[in-house]
Design a protein around this motif. Structure first.
Motif, PDB file in Angstrom:
ATOM      1  N   SER A   1       0.791  -1.271  -0.013  1.00  0.00           N
ATOM      2  CA  SER A   1       0.076  -0.023   0.078  1.00  0.00           C
ATOM      3  C   SER A   1       0.896   1.225  -0.100  1.00  0.00           C
ATOM      4  CB  SER A   1      -0.816  -0.224   1.141  1.00  0.00           C
ATOM      5  OG  SER A   1      -1.582  -1.286   1.270  1.00  0.00           O
ATOM      6  N   PRO A   2       0.271   2.439  -0.481  1.00  0.00           N
ATOM      7  CA  PRO A   2       1.048   3.636  -0.295  1.00  0.00           C
ATOM      8  C   PRO A   2       1.437   3.790   1.086  1.00  0.00           C
ATOM      9  CG  PRO A   2      -0.812   3.725  -1.717  1.00  0.00           C
ATOM     10  CD  PRO A   2      -1.054   2.625  -1.204  1.00  0.00           C
ATOM     11  N   PRO A   3       2.657   4.743   1.339  1.00  0.00           N
ATOM     12  CA  PRO A   3       3.048   5.021   2.646  1.00  0.00           C
ATOM     13  C   PRO A   3       1.847   5.843   3.441  1.00  0.00           C
ATOM     14  CG  PRO A   3       4.275   6.365   0.921  1.00  0.00           C
ATOM     15  CD  PRO A   3       3.340   5.231   0.290  1.00  0.00           C
ATOM     16  N   ASN A   4       2.220   5.813   4.613  1.00  0.00           N
ATOM     17  CA  ASN A   4       1.742   6.719   5.588  1.00  0.00           C
ATOM     18  C   ASN A   4       2.361   8.232   5.456  1.00  0.00           C
ATOM     19  OD1 ASN A   4       0.683   8.540   7.544  1.00  0.00           O
ATOM     20  ND2 ASN A   4       1.395   7.145   9.360  1.00  0.00           N
ATOM     21  N   MET A   5       1.597   9.140   4.843  1.00  0.00           N
ATOM     22  CA  MET A   5       2.121  10.377   4.433  1.00  0.00           C
ATOM     23  C   MET A   5       2.556  11.195   5.648  1.00  0.00           C
ATOM     24  SD  MET A   5       2.922  10.346   1.286  1.00  0.00           S
ATOM     25  CE  MET A   5       2.933  12.071   0.818  1.00  0.00           C
TER      26      MET A   5
ATOM     27  N   PHE B   1       9.033   4.550  -2.558  1.00  0.00           N
ATOM     28  CA  PHE B   1       8.263   3.547  -3.187  1.00  0.00           C
ATOM     29  C   PHE B   1       9.322   2.066  -2.840  1.00  0.00           C
ATOM     30  CE2 PHE B   1       7.805   0.496  -7.044  1.00  0.00           C
ATOM     31  CZ  PHE B   1       6.433   0.308  -7.096  1.00  0.00           C
ATOM     32  N   ALA B   2      10.362   2.223  -2.127  1.00  0.00           N
ATOM     33  CA  ALA B   2      11.083   0.897  -1.945  1.00  0.00           C
ATOM     34  C   ALA B   2      10.482  -0.166  -1.213  1.00  0.00           C
ATOM     35  CB  ALA B   2      12.269   1.433  -0.820  1.00  0.00           C
ATOM     36  N   PRO B   3       9.537   0.172  -0.274  1.00  0.00           N
ATOM     37  CA  PRO B   3       8.768  -1.130   0.452  1.00  0.00           C
ATOM     38  C   PRO B   3       8.026  -1.872  -0.377  1.00  0.00           C
ATOM     39  CG  PRO B   3       8.581   0.869   1.983  1.00  0.00           C
ATOM     40  CD  PRO B   3       8.976   1.436   0.631  1.00  0.00           C
ATOM     41  N   ARG B   4       7.625  -1.344  -1.581  1.00  0.00           N
ATOM     42  CA  ARG B   4       6.942  -2.141  -2.495  1.00  0.00           C
ATOM     43  C   ARG B   4       7.420  -2.298  -3.909  1.00  0.00           C
ATOM     44  NH1 ARG B   4       1.561   1.679  -3.664  1.00  0.00           N
ATOM     45  NH2 ARG B   4       0.569  -0.406  -4.148  1.00  0.00           N
ATOM     46  N   CYS B   5       8.800  -1.959  -3.948  1.00  0.00           N
ATOM     47  CA  CYS B   5       9.416  -2.186  -5.207  1.00  0.00           C
ATOM     48  C   CYS B   5       9.914  -3.638  -5.416  1.00  0.00           C
ATOM     49  CB  CYS B   5      10.714  -1.060  -5.161  1.00  0.00           C
ATOM     50  SG  CYS B   5      11.696  -1.478  -7.050  1.00  0.00           S
ATOM     51  N   PRO B   6      10.019  -4.171  -6.394  1.00  0.00           N
ATOM     52  CA  PRO B   6      10.591  -5.732  -6.505  1.00  0.00           C
ATOM     53  C   PRO B   6      11.948  -5.845  -6.935  1.00  0.00           C
ATOM     54  CG  PRO B   6       9.319  -4.794  -8.657  1.00  0.00           C
ATOM     55  CD  PRO B   6       9.089  -3.935  -7.632  1.00  0.00           C
TER      56      PRO B   6
ATOM     57  N   ASP C   1      19.642  -2.170  -0.978  1.00  0.00           N
ATOM     58  CA  ASP C   1      20.113  -1.241   0.507  1.00  0.00           C
ATOM     59  C   ASP C   1      20.087   0.188   0.213  1.00  0.00           C
ATOM     60  OD1 ASP C   1      20.170  -3.775   1.503  1.00  0.00           O
ATOM     61  OD2 ASP C   1      22.215  -3.819   1.555  1.00  0.00           O
ATOM     62  N   ARG C   2      20.769   0.706  -0.640  1.00  0.00           N
ATOM     63  CA  ARG C   2      20.884   2.351  -1.038  1.00  0.00           C
ATOM     64  C   ARG C   2      19.208   2.938  -1.151  1.00  0.00           C
ATOM     65  NH1 ARG C   2      23.477   4.921  -6.482  1.00  0.00           N
ATOM     66  NH2 ARG C   2      22.992   7.013  -5.980  1.00  0.00           N
ATOM     67  N   CYS C   3      18.336   2.182  -1.669  1.00  0.00           N
ATOM     68  CA  CYS C   3      17.233   2.701  -1.795  1.00  0.00           C
ATOM     69  C   CYS C   3      16.275   2.971  -0.461  1.00  0.00           C
ATOM     70  CB  CYS C   3      16.186   1.496  -2.933  1.00  0.00           C
ATOM     71  SG  CYS C   3      16.779   1.208  -4.530  1.00  0.00           S
ATOM     72  N   ARG C   4      16.708   2.137   0.454  1.00  0.00           N
ATOM     73  CA  ARG C   4      16.012   2.495   1.782  1.00  0.00           C
ATOM     74  C   ARG C   4      16.588   3.539   2.715  1.00  0.00           C
ATOM     75  NH1 ARG C   4      16.628  -3.481   1.349  1.00  0.00           N
ATOM     76  NH2 ARG C   4      14.532  -4.684   1.181  1.00  0.00           N
ATOM     77  N   THR C   5      17.916   3.951   2.241  1.00  0.00           N
ATOM     78  CA  THR C   5      18.443   5.015   2.987  1.00  0.00           C
ATOM     79  C   THR C   5      18.519   6.202   2.329  1.00  0.00           C
ATOM     80  OG1 THR C   5      20.561   4.195   2.302  1.00  0.00           O
ATOM     81  CG2 THR C   5      19.661   3.231   4.295  1.00  0.00           C
ATOM     82  N   GLU C   6      18.647   6.453   1.247  1.00  0.00           N
ATOM     83  CA  GLU C   6      19.014   7.520   0.197  1.00  0.00           C
ATOM     84  C   GLU C   6      17.725   8.052  -0.619  1.00  0.00           C
ATOM     85  OE1 GLU C   6      22.294   8.875  -3.040  1.00  0.00           O
ATOM     86  OE2 GLU C   6      22.858   7.403  -1.558  1.00  0.00           O
TER      87      GLU C   6
ATOM     88  N   ALA D   1      13.207   9.334 -11.038  1.00  0.00           N
ATOM     89  CA  ALA D   1      13.641   9.536  -9.634  1.00  0.00           C
ATOM     90  C   ALA D   1      13.876   7.948  -9.092  1.00  0.00           C
ATOM     91  CB  ALA D   1      12.720  10.319  -8.654  1.00  0.00           C
ATOM     92  N   CYS D   2      15.031   7.411  -9.575  1.00  0.00           N
ATOM     93  CA  CYS D   2      15.360   6.108  -9.366  1.00  0.00           C
ATOM     94  C   CYS D   2      16.819   5.913  -9.148  1.00  0.00           C
ATOM     95  CB  CYS D   2      14.680   4.913 -10.370  1.00  0.00           C
ATOM     96  SG  CYS D   2      14.790   3.424  -9.736  1.00  0.00           S
ATOM     97  N   HIS D   3      17.315   5.147  -8.186  1.00  0.00           N
ATOM     98  CA  HIS D   3      18.833   4.790  -8.233  1.00  0.00           C
ATOM     99  C   HIS D   3      19.185   3.778  -9.220  1.00  0.00           C
ATOM    100  CE1 HIS D   3      19.197   7.177  -4.644  1.00  0.00           C
ATOM    101  NE2 HIS D   3      18.528   6.540  -3.713  1.00  0.00           N
ATOM    102  N   PHE D   4      18.158   2.926  -9.450  1.00  0.00           N
ATOM    103  CA  PHE D   4      18.466   1.869 -10.680  1.00  0.00           C
ATOM    104  C   PHE D   4      17.391   1.774 -11.595  1.00  0.00           C
ATOM    105  CE2 PHE D   4      20.002   0.486  -6.243  1.00  0.00           C
ATOM    106  CZ  PHE D   4      21.344   0.607  -6.426  1.00  0.00           C
TER     107      PHE D   4
END
Length: 349
Positions: free
Chosen positions: A278-282, A291-296, A300-305, A322-325
């Motif tokens: 689900s979308p995050p709690n804003m 989007f990291a919690p839902r991204c397949p 690690d970088r996505c969760r911190t930066e 807007a994506c590191h990868f």
């Protein structure tokens, strides 16, 4: 399409102070729009699309619990820096909005004609007769049969599609340079939806009018917009020419939206694809990429930066994500730093 810039939005943030904490419904959005150009803004419910549209219009009232930061310039004027009186002068003549629910957008105790003539007399200074004649012509332009008779009817006497056409006529009555259509086909059946979308497209082309089409339905913007901007959790995650977004999405969220569209080629009883989670709690968004919690493809970088919205690819038109990868470019096949990933089940045409 003209080179004249009608709308400039720079680093806009719209914040609401709630009981759960500060909610930044629009978080650092920038865009520009030229005369005759149509921009589609898509995303799930709660992504900030409608709040962005109302912020552009200047309909978000600032106060103790609401703040708007950044710049919104229409016809060279900063909407949030001018007085409320000056802002009202912009509405109708420079910018207008078609709201998403035709059932509630009209005053049930006012006749159809009064909805349109009121704006004509206020903004254009027309007398009663001239305003009525122009209103009838506007109703005819938006495809309402027997427009003279409809002038004396009440909204409840019209169908949902007819009411939405009246709302469009109201929005266009003073020839605005910018039209914002916020989910203009909500609560309408699919046949009427197509008619309304085709009508908006033809009117924008004939008037050389800049248009923003806000929708959660990617099918609604396909073939009707020049560019698409994808929003998630208040931020822009991808923007490019419409064809490029559909043919080669570079952000995993856009890929997920496209993959969830039902296809006529699918066999009966095919399970619909969905984006997990689900979308995050804003009021308490996650660190790093929202989007990291839902991204397949999360790493690690996505969760911190937090990823920046940057130009990607080698195509002639601007394509930002807007994506590191970012996902591989379909033309070059280049993956850059992207990790291995499963391909879409079918290419979206």
């Amino acid at each position: 399409m003209s080179d004249q810039t009608v709308l400039e939005v720079e680093d806009v943030r719209t914040e609401f102070q709630t009981a759960r904490g500060l909610v930044r419904a629009v978080d650092g959005v920038s865009l520009s729009l030229r005369a005759g150009e149509t921009l589609g803004i898509v995303g799930e419910s709660g992504s900030g699309k409608s709040v962005l549209g109302r912020t552009i219009m200047g309909l978000i009232t600032t106060g103790h619990t609401t703040q708007v930061h950044g710049s919104v310039r229409i016809a060279g004027k900063d909407v949030h820096a001018i007085s409320a009186k000056e802002r009202r002068r912009l509405w109708g003549s420079e910018v207008a909005m078609v709201f998403q629910d035709p059932m509630t957008s009209l005053n049930p105790v006012k006749r159809v004609g009064a909805h349109i003539t009121e704006a004509l007399r206020l903004h254009l200074g027309l007398d009663k007769k001239a305003a009525a004649e122009r209103a009838i012509d506007l109703l005819r332009q938006v495809g309402i049969p027997e427009p003279a008779r409809r002038m004396s009817q009440f909204p409840h006497e019209l169908s949902g599609g007819m009411r939405q056409r009246v709302v469009i006529a109201m929005a266009l009555c003073c020839d605005p340079r910018l039209l914002i259509a916020d989910e203009p086909t909500t609560a309408l059946d699919v046949t009427v939806q197509k008619q309304i979308l085709d009508l908006l497209t033809s009117l924008a082309e004939s008037r050389d009018m800049a248009t923003i089409l806000i929708s959660h339905d990617l099918g609604a913007v396909a073939g009707r917009t020049d560019r698409v901007q994808v929003m998630y959790a208040g931020r822009v995650v991808e923007r490019s020419a419409t064809g490029e977004v559909f043919e080669g999405p570079r952000h995993p969220y856009t890929e997920g939206l496209l993959a969830s569209i039902p296809r006529l080629s699918d066999p009966p009883h095919t399970t619909l694809r969905a984006i997990v989670g689900s979308p995050p709690n804003m009021a308490n968004p996650p660190d790093g990429c929202r989007f990291a919690p839902r991204c397949p493809y999360v790493q690690d970088r996505c969760r911190t930066e937090q990823p920046e919205l940057l130009e990607i690819g080698v195509r002639r038109t601007s394509h930002v994500a807007a994506c590191h990868f970012p996902l591989p470019d379909v033309d070059t096949g280049s993956t850059g730093d992207a990790p291995p990933r499963a391909a879409l089940a079918e290419e979206i045409s």
